[in-house]
Design an enzyme around this catalytic site. Structure first.
Site, PDB file in Angstrom:
ATOM      1  N   ARG A  49       0.856  -1.604   0.007  1.00 18.97           N
ATOM      2  CA  ARG A  49       0.148   0.355  -0.096  1.00 18.97           C
ATOM      3  C   ARG A  49       1.036   1.446   0.249  1.00 18.97           C
ATOM      4  O   ARG A  49       0.592   2.306  -0.851  1.00 18.97           O
ATOM      5  CB  ARG A  49      -0.854  -0.259   1.051  1.00 18.97           C
ATOM      6  CG  ARG A  49      -2.303  -0.758   1.044  1.00 18.97           C
ATOM      7  CD  ARG A  49      -3.111  -1.160   2.181  1.00 18.97           C
ATOM      8  NE  ARG A  49      -3.946  -2.058   2.055  1.00 18.97           N
ATOM      9  CZ  ARG A  49      -4.794  -1.822   2.696  1.00 18.97           C
ATOM     10  NH1 ARG A  49      -4.757  -1.335   4.445  1.00 18.97           N
ATOM     11  NH2 ARG A  49      -6.137  -2.963   3.016  1.00 18.97           N
ATOM     12  N   LYS A  55     -19.696 -15.212   1.893  1.00 19.15           N
ATOM     13  CA  LYS A  55     -20.705 -14.822   1.806  1.00 19.15           C
ATOM     14  C   LYS A  55     -21.152 -14.456   0.882  1.00 19.15           C
ATOM     15  O   LYS A  55     -20.633 -13.654   0.261  1.00 19.15           O
ATOM     16  CB  LYS A  55     -20.478 -13.720   3.810  1.00 19.15           C
ATOM     17  CG  LYS A  55     -20.426 -15.152   4.367  1.00 19.15           C
ATOM     18  CD  LYS A  55     -20.878 -13.279   6.031  1.00 19.15           C
ATOM     19  CE  LYS A  55     -20.190 -14.454   7.145  1.00 19.15           C
ATOM     20  NZ  LYS A  55     -20.724 -13.266   8.084  1.00 19.15           N
ATOM     21  N   GLY A 109      -8.466  -8.253  -0.507  1.00 19.98           N
ATOM     22  CA  GLY A 109      -7.352  -8.733  -0.301  1.00 19.98           C
ATOM     23  C   GLY A 109      -6.889  -9.861  -0.534  1.00 19.98           C
ATOM     24  O   GLY A 109      -6.184 -10.346  -0.235  1.00 19.98           O
ATOM     25  N   GLY A 158     -13.522  -3.024   0.612  1.00 17.23           N
ATOM     26  CA  GLY A 158     -14.581  -2.541   0.767  1.00 17.23           C
ATOM     27  C   GLY A 158     -14.606  -1.563  -0.352  1.00 17.23           C
ATOM     28  O   GLY A 158     -16.241  -1.863  -0.747  1.00 17.23           O
TER      29      GLY A 158
END
Length: 399
Positions: free
Chosen positions: A34, A200, A354, A377
């Site tokens: 990052r 999920k 990720g 996100g």
């Protein structure tokens, strides 16, 4: 939305919001990806006569000064990568930071300590955040957002600073994310394939609904596929499922058929009795999952099916692994999908999330993809078709 190379910045102080929320163990950064991703923007600013003030967050100190979450190691590593000293202004942002920024000379870099040491950074309302955003904006002549990883967050440093800054722009990293995830997918080359995995359905419902009718094929793997198979009446044994989303899965399958998107689900699996298993206990079809076992990876026939779809793709967006790839025995599906996408030389291939990035790095194939998003996100919300707060703030700043 302006980019940093569209502004005169010589002699200016630039406040960079960056995403340096990196993993640290015993004071040592274990993955500096990052930091490296933001270096082109920072170097551009320095090469063009500006001074740089870096601000970022680390972990969740919840408005308290937590020494273990100081950005000290991050400042040191950033300095090493830039080849110059990067001084950290410790603690909460106050008089010391204001003075350090005022004294900053062109060609120099300083870093403010963890933004989340300041409770106002994560305030729930503009009133709770506003004064902090105003303080941050006052430190510089230009605000640069280069932090896609927090572009979906309504934090003071993301949405309130632009309201008070003299000039706002995006860094090269943020602009590149916007170009790939926005413009590149408005008129994709076809076949356009979405690969969705992970645990999920609940975290991917918005994406799947948004992409129905836009993509030609949707490949679903990982534990989220179990809920779709349950919706088809299959017994998934002890596997992870979301029974409360069976109806939602059924609706997605119905809509996919009517809207022209073909849904591809696993037809076989590798299974074991426990998620901690190190070895495959057997292979089963989707119809014959043992009642006392759980599926942990897609099986060989499914790999063949998924790869055959991917070989024809001209645009691929991939988020989420096909199984418990962290365990070598259950990594075959994820690695096979990764290799298939990486082998599409003439296609646009976009990866985000990720766990998905981790699969790519496991094979050292990052350079084989068109674009790897730095957001988790943010990436998911962008694919849902949402306007992210960071982009809204930068656009509003131009009015």
């Amino acid at each position: 939305m302006l980019c940093i190379d569209e502004l005169p910045i010589s002699g200016k102080k630039l406040l960079f919001r960056v995403d340096f929320n990196v993993p640290i163990e015993d004071g040592v950064i274990t993955d500096d990806h990052r930091i490296r991703a933001a270096l082109p923007s920072i170097r551009y600013a320095l090469d063009n006569g500006a001074s740089v003030i870096l601000c970022a967050h680390l972990g969740k100190p919840k408005g308290k000064v937590v020494p273990e979450l100081s950005l000290g190691p991050v400042a040191n590593r950033t300095g090493e990568l830039l080849g110059l000293g990067v001084a950290l202004i410790p603690g909460r942002i106050g008089d010391q930071a204001v003075k350090a920024c005022a004294d900053l000379q062109p060609g120099r870099v300083i870093m403010l300590d963890n933004l989340r040491f300041n409770p106002e950074e994560t305030g729930k309302t503009p009133e709770e955040r506003g004064n902090f955003g105003k303080l941050l904006a006052s430190l510089a002549d230009v605000y640069v957002n280069d932090a896609f990883g927090v572009a979906h967050r309504e934090n003071a440093s993301v949405v309130d600073v632009p309201k008070h800054a003299k000039v706002c722009c995006a860094g090269f990293l943020l602009q590149r994310e916007y170009d790939y995830l926005g413009d590149a997918l408005k008129a994709p080359k076809r076949p356009y394939v979405c690969v969705s995995g992970g645990a999920k359905v609940s975290t991917k419902l918005g994406i799947l609904n948004n992409l129905l009718g836009k993509v030609d094929d949707i490949i679903i793997g990982g534990a989220m596929a179990n809920t779709f198979l349950m919706a088809q009446g299959y017994n998934m044994g002890q596997s992870l499922v979301e029974p409360d989303l069976v109806d939602a899965a059924s609706e997605i399958m119905r809509k996919a058929e009517s809207m022209g998107s073909v849904l591809h689900l696993p037809v076989d699996f590798l299974y074991a009795k426990t998620p901690k298993a190190k070895q495959v206990e057997g292979v089963c079809t989707a119809k014959t999952v043992p009642t006392d076992a759980l599926v942990l990876d897609i099986g060989p026939e499914t790999i063949t099916n998924f790869v055959s779809v991917l070989k024809l793709a001209k645009t691929v967006v991939w988020n989420g692994p096909m199984g418990l790839f962290e365990t070598t025995a259950f990594a075959k599906g994820s690695l096979a999908v990764c290799k298939a996408i990486a082998g599409l030389d003439d296609s646009l291939t976009i990866v985000g999330g990720g766990d998905t990035d981790a699969v790519v790095n496991l094979l050292n194939m990052a350079d084989k993809f068109s674009f790897i998003s730095t957001g988790g996100g943010s990436f998911l919300e962008f694919l849902e078709g949402k306007e992210l707060p960071a982009f809204t703030a930068l656009k509003e700043c131009m009015k």
